[in-house]
Design an enzyme around this catalytic site. Structure first.
Site, PDB file in Angstrom:
ATOM      1  N   GLU A  55       0.822  -1.202   0.000  1.00 31.75           N
ATOM      2  CA  GLU A  55       0.000   0.000   0.000  1.00 31.75           C
ATOM      3  C   GLU A  55       0.865   1.265   0.000  1.00 31.75           C
ATOM      4  O   GLU A  55       0.584   2.223  -0.724  1.00 31.75           O
ATOM      5  CB  GLU A  55      -0.918   0.008   1.233  1.00 31.75           C
ATOM      6  CG  GLU A  55      -1.852  -1.192   1.331  1.00 31.75           C
ATOM      7  CD  GLU A  55      -1.283  -2.330   2.154  1.00 31.75           C
ATOM      8  OE1 GLU A  55      -2.048  -2.984   2.869  1.00 31.75           O
ATOM      9  OE2 GLU A  55      -0.053  -2.575   2.073  1.00 31.75           O
ATOM     10  N   SER A 171      23.431 -38.905 -12.659  1.00 33.37           N
ATOM     11  CA  SER A 171      22.095 -38.305 -12.697  1.00 33.37           C
ATOM     12  C   SER A 171      22.043 -37.013 -13.503  1.00 33.37           C
ATOM     13  O   SER A 171      21.026 -36.313 -13.487  1.00 33.37           O
ATOM     14  CB  SER A 171      21.611 -38.012 -11.273  1.00 33.37           C
ATOM     15  OG  SER A 171      22.486 -37.105 -10.630  1.00 33.37           O
ATOM     16  N   TRP A 173      22.010 -35.278 -17.118  1.00 29.56           N
ATOM     17  CA  TRP A 173      20.832 -34.711 -16.471  1.00 29.56           C
ATOM     18  C   TRP A 173      19.616 -35.560 -16.826  1.00 29.56           C
ATOM     19  O   TRP A 173      19.484 -36.021 -17.953  1.00 29.56           O
ATOM     20  CB  TRP A 173      20.594 -33.273 -16.930  1.00 29.56           C
ATOM     21  CG  TRP A 173      21.695 -32.357 -16.508  1.00 29.56           C
ATOM     22  CD1 TRP A 173      22.729 -31.909 -17.254  1.00 29.56           C
ATOM     23  CD2 TRP A 173      21.868 -31.766 -15.222  1.00 29.56           C
ATOM     24  NE1 TRP A 173      23.527 -31.058 -16.543  1.00 29.56           N
ATOM     25  CE2 TRP A 173      23.024 -30.952 -15.274  1.00 29.56           C
ATOM     26  CE3 TRP A 173      21.148 -31.833 -14.035  1.00 29.56           C
ATOM     27  CZ2 TRP A 173      23.476 -30.218 -14.179  1.00 29.56           C
ATOM     28  CZ3 TRP A 173      21.602 -31.106 -12.948  1.00 29.56           C
ATOM     29  CH2 TRP A 173      22.748 -30.308 -13.030  1.00 29.56           C
ATOM     30  N   ASP A 203      27.713 -35.729  -5.433  1.00 29.96           N
ATOM     31  CA  ASP A 203      27.523 -34.772  -6.534  1.00 29.96           C
ATOM     32  C   ASP A 203      28.232 -33.434  -6.343  1.00 29.96           C
ATOM     33  O   ASP A 203      28.284 -32.630  -7.283  1.00 29.96           O
ATOM     34  CB  ASP A 203      26.021 -34.495  -6.730  1.00 29.96           C
ATOM     35  CG  ASP A 203      25.237 -35.751  -7.056  1.00 29.96           C
ATOM     36  OD1 ASP A 203      25.839 -36.667  -7.646  1.00 29.96           O
ATOM     37  OD2 ASP A 203      24.044 -35.805  -6.732  1.00 29.96           O
ATOM     38  N   ARG A 210      20.446 -20.068  -9.564  1.00 24.67           N
ATOM     39  CA  ARG A 210      21.094 -19.518 -10.761  1.00 24.67           C
ATOM     40  C   ARG A 210      20.015 -19.089 -11.749  1.00 24.67           C
ATOM     41  O   ARG A 210      19.385 -19.921 -12.402  1.00 24.67           O
ATOM     42  CB  ARG A 210      22.034 -20.566 -11.377  1.00 24.67           C
ATOM     43  CG  ARG A 210      23.130 -21.003 -10.419  1.00 24.67           C
ATOM     44  CD  ARG A 210      24.141 -21.946 -11.029  1.00 24.67           C
ATOM     45  NE  ARG A 210      23.615 -23.254 -11.330  1.00 24.67           N
ATOM     46  CZ  ARG A 210      23.475 -24.242 -10.444  1.00 24.67           C
ATOM     47  NH1 ARG A 210      23.787 -24.033  -9.170  1.00 24.67           N
ATOM     48  NH2 ARG A 210      23.022 -25.422 -10.816  1.00 24.67           N
ATOM     49  N   GLY A 298      18.642 -37.090  -1.341  1.00 21.50           N
ATOM     50  CA  GLY A 298      18.619 -38.363  -2.033  1.00 21.50           C
ATOM     51  C   GLY A 298      17.426 -39.191  -1.593  1.00 21.50           C
ATOM     52  O   GLY A 298      16.567 -38.732  -0.831  1.00 21.50           O
TER      53      GLY A 298
END
Length: 374
Positions: A55, A171, A173, A203, A210, A298
């Site tokens: 407001e 994994s 992608w 990993d 990003r 995981g």
């Protein structure tokens, strides 16, 4: 004024509120539109935690005197002094004629008090315009303000045959670029991101945001009962740039504990028998003013989170790929359900597509019904 006009202006306020995603937590997303003689003369939204509310920003942006105008606000104007003065008093001071509100604010400091202030000042108030839309928009805020526990979502990607990775644990992608870009939108909206230490070990995940626009990195919360995290991992090395919290057991390695602290890591100790109690941890994180958590762990952490009933929502990406392999990881591990009738069920599901990828979004809890009763 017709109902369609009211909904048009409120939808504009909702769209404005969305621009605050990632920057106002633990405050709600709020947008405001000022209309005078059928013309929009001011717009605003809550842009950043601790700064002007929607407001106030709409008044600041007004192109002419707002006296006698209408204002459309997605959430009940506040009536208390916090980091900023009460918006309800500002509306009264500006001599607004009518106030249209989408939903009431369940915050005990506000709930209906802002509406009462306006009505007592002789201002006409109407509520409930596009209420379901704004409650969905503020599902994080609505749970947190009522329970003091974070809104928890789980996100994972899998192949058509239900695999999280190949037999070699590769994994990257599973999903396409558009799906992965959307994940970064989610990370921007949630205050914290949670993963197990094995995700970091396997990993070296960054767990950051990003995007090609201003973003907020979530607080990284790593579950690591035995303090196995490598000092060389990205999350440790960048802990002074992005808050990183490691939840470990009370029987930790003191030397490594001190070393991690020197890198800027915050250590949280919790009993582990053998696992950390996720329900108790979630309550603790709520006390630390963490209003939302996105779990990207995981299969073990996913299973424990679901079994602990701490998860409110799921984002499940499915890619049109088949990799096979009986030893390939599945997204949710653990012992599993024995009878189909006991399976965990997602409610209020919606389906989105990102080229050939599919996203299923749904709720483990009846959070929508809870919000509906506000």
């Amino acid at each position: 004024m017709s109902q369609s006009d009211k909904e048009k202006y409120m939808q504009m306020a909702i769209d404005l509120a969305n621009q605050g995603k990632g920057f106002v937590n633990p405050n709600p997303l709020v947008g405001a539109v000022i209309v005078k003689d059928g013309r929009i003369i001011g717009i605003g939204y809550h842009e950043k935690f601790g700064e002007g509310h929607a407001e106030v920003n709409a008044f600041k942006n007004a192109t002419e005197d707002v006296e006698g105008a209408d204002i459309y606000v997605t959430l009940e104007p506040c009536s208390h002094y916090g980091k900023t003065p009460p918006c309800a008093l500002k509306i009264i001071d500006k001599k607004i004629k009518r106030v249209f509100v989408s939903q009431l604010d369940p915050n005990p400091l506000v709930n209906s008090k802002g509406i009462k202030l306006l009505k007592d000042a002789g201002i006409e108030v109407e509520t409930g315009i596009l209420e379901e839309e704004t409650k969905a928009q503020n599902e994080i805020f609505l749970k947190y303000i009522q329970t003091k526990k974070p809104f928890v979502a789980i996100k994972y990607a899998m192949t058509l045959d239900g695999k999280l990775a190949t037999t070699s644990r590769d994994s990257k992608w599973i999903t396409n670029e558009k799906s992965r870009a959307y994940v970064h939108e989610l990370r921007n909206q949630y205050m914290a991101i949670m993963a197990g230490v094995n995700t970091i070990i396997l990993d070296d995940s960054k767990l950051n945001t990003r995007r090609n626009q201003p973003s907020r990195n979530p607080i990284r919360i790593i579950l690591d009962p035995e303090l196995q995290i490598p000092i060389s991992s990205y999350v440790v090395q960048s802990a002074k740039e992005q808050p990183t919290w490691i939840v470990t057991s009370e029987t930790y390695n003191q030397a490594k504990y001190n070393q991690l602290e020197s890198f800027g890591v915050k250590l949280i100790t919790r009993p582990a028998n053998p696992d950390i109690n996720l329900e108790e941890l979630i309550s603790y994180l709520g006390e630390q003013k963490i209003d939302s958590i996105l779990i990207e762990g995981g299969s073990y952490l996913h299973a424990k989170a679901i079994e602990s009933k701490i998860v409110d929502k799921a984002f499940v990406f499915i890619a049109p790929k088949i990799i096979g392999g009986s030893s390939a990881l599945t997204p949710v591990g653990g012992e599993g359900i024995h009878l189909m009738k006991d399976a965990y069920l997602l409610n209020h599901t919606t389906i989105h597509t990102f080229d050939n990828d599919i996203l299923i979004e749904g709720y483990f809890t009846k959070i929508k019904e809870i919000n509906h009763e506000i």
